[in-house]
Design a protein around this motif. Structure first.
Motif, PDB file in Angstrom:
ATOM      1  N   GLY A 183       0.927  -1.271   0.085  1.00  0.00           N
ATOM      2  CA  GLY A 183      -0.014  -0.031   0.011  1.00  0.00           C
ATOM      3  C   GLY A 183       0.766   1.327  -0.026  1.00  0.00           C
ATOM      4  N   THR A 184       1.913   1.190  -0.667  1.00  0.00           N
ATOM      5  CA  THR A 184       2.932   2.364  -0.798  1.00  0.00           C
ATOM      6  C   THR A 184       3.283   2.567  -2.228  1.00  0.00           C
ATOM      7  OG1 THR A 184       4.902   3.377   0.020  1.00  0.00           O
ATOM      8  CG2 THR A 184       5.008   0.889  -0.403  1.00  0.00           C
ATOM      9  N   ASP A 185       3.591   3.949  -2.565  1.00  0.00           N
ATOM     10  CA  ASP A 185       4.172   4.110  -3.731  1.00  0.00           C
ATOM     11  C   ASP A 185       5.674   4.042  -4.223  1.00  0.00           C
ATOM     12  OD1 ASP A 185       1.656   5.245  -4.581  1.00  0.00           O
ATOM     13  OD2 ASP A 185       2.302   7.163  -3.568  1.00  0.00           O
ATOM     14  N   VAL A 186       6.414   3.748  -3.065  1.00  0.00           N
ATOM     15  CA  VAL A 186       7.842   3.469  -3.101  1.00  0.00           C
ATOM     16  C   VAL A 186       8.300   2.728  -1.817  1.00  0.00           C
ATOM     17  CG1 VAL A 186       8.486   5.600  -1.738  1.00  0.00           C
ATOM     18  CG2 VAL A 186      10.004   4.545  -3.662  1.00  0.00           C
ATOM     19  N   ILE A 187       9.210   1.775  -2.312  1.00  0.00           N
ATOM     20  CA  ILE A 187      10.133   0.929  -1.318  1.00  0.00           C
ATOM     21  C   ILE A 187      11.327   1.569  -0.980  1.00  0.00           C
ATOM     22  CG2 ILE A 187      10.853  -1.369  -0.860  1.00  0.00           C
ATOM     23  CD1 ILE A 187       8.619  -2.369  -2.716  1.00  0.00           C
ATOM     24  N   ASP A 188      11.427   1.705   0.239  1.00  0.00           N
ATOM     25  CA  ASP A 188      12.646   2.399   0.455  1.00  0.00           C
ATOM     26  C   ASP A 188      13.896   1.536   0.298  1.00  0.00           C
ATOM     27  OD1 ASP A 188      11.318   4.765   1.662  1.00  0.00           O
ATOM     28  OD2 ASP A 188      11.003   3.632   3.648  1.00  0.00           O
ATOM     29  N   LEU A 189      13.946   0.390   0.683  1.00  0.00           N
ATOM     30  CA  LEU A 189      15.156  -0.413   0.362  1.00  0.00           C
ATOM     31  C   LEU A 189      14.620  -2.041  -0.127  1.00  0.00           C
ATOM     32  CD1 LEU A 189      18.257  -1.156   0.557  1.00  0.00           C
ATOM     33  CD2 LEU A 189      17.538  -1.831   3.210  1.00  0.00           C
ATOM     34  N   TYR A 190      15.062  -2.110  -1.466  1.00  0.00           N
ATOM     35  CA  TYR A 190      14.520  -3.342  -2.107  1.00  0.00           C
ATOM     36  C   TYR A 190      15.692  -4.162  -2.548  1.00  0.00           C
ATOM     37  CZ  TYR A 190      11.561  -5.888  -5.203  1.00  0.00           C
ATOM     38  OH  TYR A 190      10.789  -6.827  -5.810  1.00  0.00           O
ATOM     39  N   TYR A 191      15.580  -5.251  -1.783  1.00  0.00           N
ATOM     40  CA  TYR A 191      16.735  -6.423  -2.046  1.00  0.00           C
ATOM     41  C   TYR A 191      16.172  -7.605  -2.949  1.00  0.00           C
ATOM     42  CZ  TYR A 191      18.234  -5.405   2.899  1.00  0.00           C
ATOM     43  OH  TYR A 191      18.653  -4.928   4.016  1.00  0.00           O
ATOM     44  N   LEU A 192      17.300  -7.929  -3.806  1.00  0.00           N
ATOM     45  CA  LEU A 192      17.196  -9.085  -4.444  1.00  0.00           C
ATOM     46  C   LEU A 192      17.461 -10.326  -3.578  1.00  0.00           C
ATOM     47  CD1 LEU A 192      17.181 -10.564  -7.287  1.00  0.00           C
ATOM     48  CD2 LEU A 192      19.817 -10.581  -7.024  1.00  0.00           C
ATOM     49  N   HIS A 193      16.317 -10.810  -3.175  1.00  0.00           N
ATOM     50  CA  HIS A 193      16.129 -11.826  -2.066  1.00  0.00           C
ATOM     51  C   HIS A 193      17.368 -13.167  -2.108  1.00  0.00           C
ATOM     52  CE1 HIS A 193      13.359 -13.409   1.145  1.00  0.00           C
ATOM     53  NE2 HIS A 193      14.413 -13.703   1.492  1.00  0.00           N
ATOM     54  N   ARG A 194      17.433 -13.648  -3.409  1.00  0.00           N
ATOM     55  CA  ARG A 194      18.519 -14.548  -3.421  1.00  0.00           C
ATOM     56  C   ARG A 194      18.879 -14.294  -5.292  1.00  0.00           C
ATOM     57  NH1 ARG A 194      18.138 -15.393   0.889  1.00  0.00           N
ATOM     58  NH2 ARG A 194      18.271 -17.153   2.127  1.00  0.00           N
ATOM     59  N   TRP A 195      20.226 -14.527  -5.225  1.00  0.00           N
ATOM     60  CA  TRP A 195      21.097 -14.243  -6.709  1.00  0.00           C
ATOM     61  C   TRP A 195      20.553 -15.616  -7.494  1.00  0.00           C
ATOM     62  CZ3 TRP A 195      26.095 -16.465  -8.410  1.00  0.00           C
ATOM     63  CH2 TRP A 195      26.160 -16.101  -9.704  1.00  0.00           C
ATOM     64  N   ASP A 196      20.203 -15.411  -8.602  1.00  0.00           N
ATOM     65  CA  ASP A 196      19.691 -16.306  -9.571  1.00  0.00           C
ATOM     66  C   ASP A 196      20.645 -16.644 -10.505  1.00  0.00           C
ATOM     67  OD1 ASP A 196      18.755 -17.878 -11.633  1.00  0.00           O
ATOM     68  OD2 ASP A 196      16.807 -17.088 -11.954  1.00  0.00           O
ATOM     69  N   PRO A 197      21.684 -17.689 -10.252  1.00  0.00           N
ATOM     70  CA  PRO A 197      22.808 -18.062 -11.196  1.00  0.00           C
ATOM     71  C   PRO A 197      22.527 -18.049 -12.610  1.00  0.00           C
ATOM     72  CG  PRO A 197      22.226 -19.809  -9.804  1.00  0.00           C
ATOM     73  CD  PRO A 197      21.368 -18.715  -9.249  1.00  0.00           C
ATOM     74  N   ARG A 198      21.320 -18.216 -13.058  1.00  0.00           N
ATOM     75  CA  ARG A 198      21.094 -18.274 -14.282  1.00  0.00           C
ATOM     76  C   ARG A 198      20.967 -16.916 -14.954  1.00  0.00           C
ATOM     77  NH1 ARG A 198      15.082 -20.638 -14.142  1.00  0.00           N
ATOM     78  NH2 ARG A 198      15.042 -19.003 -12.552  1.00  0.00           N
ATOM     79  N   VAL A 199      21.138 -15.941 -14.067  1.00  0.00           N
ATOM     80  CA  VAL A 199      21.049 -14.679 -14.590  1.00  0.00           C
ATOM     81  C   VAL A 199      22.162 -13.663 -13.985  1.00  0.00           C
ATOM     82  CG1 VAL A 199      19.528 -12.478 -14.715  1.00  0.00           C
ATOM     83  CG2 VAL A 199      18.483 -14.881 -14.724  1.00  0.00           C
ATOM     84  N   PRO A 200      22.913 -13.367 -14.994  1.00  0.00           N
ATOM     85  CA  PRO A 200      24.010 -12.347 -14.523  1.00  0.00           C
ATOM     86  C   PRO A 200      23.733 -11.431 -13.633  1.00  0.00           C
ATOM     87  CG  PRO A 200      24.237 -12.720 -16.921  1.00  0.00           C
ATOM     88  CD  PRO A 200      23.078 -13.185 -16.589  1.00  0.00           C
ATOM     89  N   ILE A 201      24.533 -11.226 -12.481  1.00  0.00           N
ATOM     90  CA  ILE A 201      24.107 -10.182 -11.305  1.00  0.00           C
ATOM     91  C   ILE A 201      23.878  -8.821 -11.947  1.00  0.00           C
ATOM     92  CG2 ILE A 201      26.240  -9.727 -10.539  1.00  0.00           C
ATOM     93  CD1 ILE A 201      23.002 -10.228  -8.496  1.00  0.00           C
ATOM     94  N   GLU A 202      24.539  -8.434 -13.006  1.00  0.00           N
ATOM     95  CA  GLU A 202      24.332  -7.372 -13.705  1.00  0.00           C
ATOM     96  C   GLU A 202      23.156  -6.884 -14.089  1.00  0.00           C
ATOM     97  OE1 GLU A 202      28.874  -8.559 -13.395  1.00  0.00           O
ATOM     98  OE2 GLU A 202      26.885  -9.318 -14.097  1.00  0.00           O
ATOM     99  N   GLU A 203      22.565  -8.178 -14.668  1.00  0.00           N
ATOM    100  CA  GLU A 203      21.158  -7.795 -15.400  1.00  0.00           C
ATOM    101  C   GLU A 203      20.004  -7.660 -14.265  1.00  0.00           C
ATOM    102  OE1 GLU A 203      19.946 -10.824 -18.264  1.00  0.00           O
ATOM    103  OE2 GLU A 203      21.790 -10.850 -19.390  1.00  0.00           O
TER     104      GLU A 203
END
Length: 338
Positions: A116-136
């Motif tokens: 119920g907000t317009d913006v999330i202050d701190l947004y995490y990548l919960h787990r790195w998906d090794p199928r996807v370069p972290i840069e992407e």
């Protein structure tokens, strides 16, 4: 202890992890209990509240978001994407790690609605998906900042190489990983790297999933849905060996004039000014006990005693079973594969 920085935000040294209210330990809180806990945290000065799309497969965000909304301008709200519940053809919700840009965008937009907000202050990548370069993955998350949907980025459970690559793509404000007296992977590199890069280290489970509080029964019987039932160090034989650490820890706590829980929190906070402790609870008395940990001063001798008592080789059992361990990009796991 003084306030601590996470990117552009100033927060207290002890935050509140909201996961326990809906997820992981088999006793979800009622709406009344959750509201009382959150209000108690606000009254006690807690600034950082942490949730995730995964927790309760979205129900945690839907629970805490509306309760925190009236106080939105005085808190830092964190959530996570890239690991969420997906309903299979059989109708069963299952946890799926997916770091593709399209998925991360959808996760974020779904979280905004639930919170119920317009913006999330701190947004995490919960787990790195090794199928996807972290840069992407981080690149797409940075576009969410450009669009005003997110204010700062974080990563969870990644190692030094992944952290540095991500930070080179877009500044990372926080790394959230498990860190406590009996989970010391941070000391293999990420704790130092975050200090060097100016990244906050948000330590979840600083009390070892309640083990370090000394309040778990000696012969624990786990209720359905409690994730500790599948964790190696909580299995009966390992658990019995680990319990032997608590008596000498209690002796140190007595000398420091604090409880075991306060000592565990204090130890984490003494590991660096960039460290924020992130315990979770459903009980107001435990909340206040956790917060008191920030007031406990430990001298070098006491810290050295605790370090020696909880040396990694003294802990029986890994923190995750192998299947879950393979999902985290920790240095320990990387070293084991060499």
């Amino acid at each position: 202890m003084s306030e601590r920085s996470i990117g552009p935000f100033q927060v207290g040294p002890v935050a509140l992890g909201c996961m326990n209210l809906s997820h992981a330990y088999g006793h979800p809180a009622t709406e009344t209990q959750a509201r009382a806990l959150l209000h108690a945290a606000l009254d006690a000065g807690v600034r950082l509240f942490d949730t995730a799309a995964l927790y309760g497969f979205g129900t945690n965000e839907s629970l805490v978001g509306p309760m925190l909304k009236p106080h939105r301008n005085r808190i830092t709200l964190a959530s996570k994407g890239g690991m969420a519940g997906v309903r299979g053809d059989d109708g069963v919700m299952r946890r799926v790690i997916d770091g593709h840009p399209k998925t991360l965008r959808r996760n974020c937009e779904d979280s905004l609605v639930r919170l119920g907000t317009d913006v999330i202050d701190l947004y995490y990548l919960h787990r790195w998906d090794p199928r996807v370069p972290i840069e992407e993955s981080v690149g797409e998350m940075s576009r969410l900042i450009e669009e005003g949907k997110v204010r700062a980025l974080g990563l969870s459970e990644v190692g030094v190489d992944t952290l540095r690559r991500a930070h080179a793509t877009y500044p990372i404000a926080a790394l959230q990983s498990e860190y406590s007296l009996w989970s010391r992977n941070a000391e293999l590199g990420t704790l130092q790297a975050t200090r060097e890069l100016g990244i906050a280290y948000v330590a979840f489970s600083p009390m070892g999933r309640a083990f370090l509080s000394g309040k778990l029964p000696a012969g624990t019987s786990w209720v359905p849905g409690d994730i500790r039932a599948g964790m190696p160090r909580f299995q009966p034989e390992a658990y019995a060996k680990n319990l032997r650490l608590l008596a000498p820890m209690q002796a140190i706590a007595q000398r420091a004039d604090c409880s075991l829980a306060e000592l565990a929190i204090a130890w984490v906070l003494h590991q660096g000014e960039h460290v924020v402790a992130l315990p979770g609870t459903t009980r107001i008395d435990h909340l206040h006990e956790n917060l008191r940990g920030a007031q406990v001063a430990l001298d070098a001798a006491l810290l050295a005693e605790l370090d020696a008592l909880f040396a990694p080789e003294a802990i029986t059992g890994d923190r995750y079973a192998l299947a879950s361990q393979r999902e985290v990009d920790t240095e320990k796991y990387a070293f084991e594969q060499c």
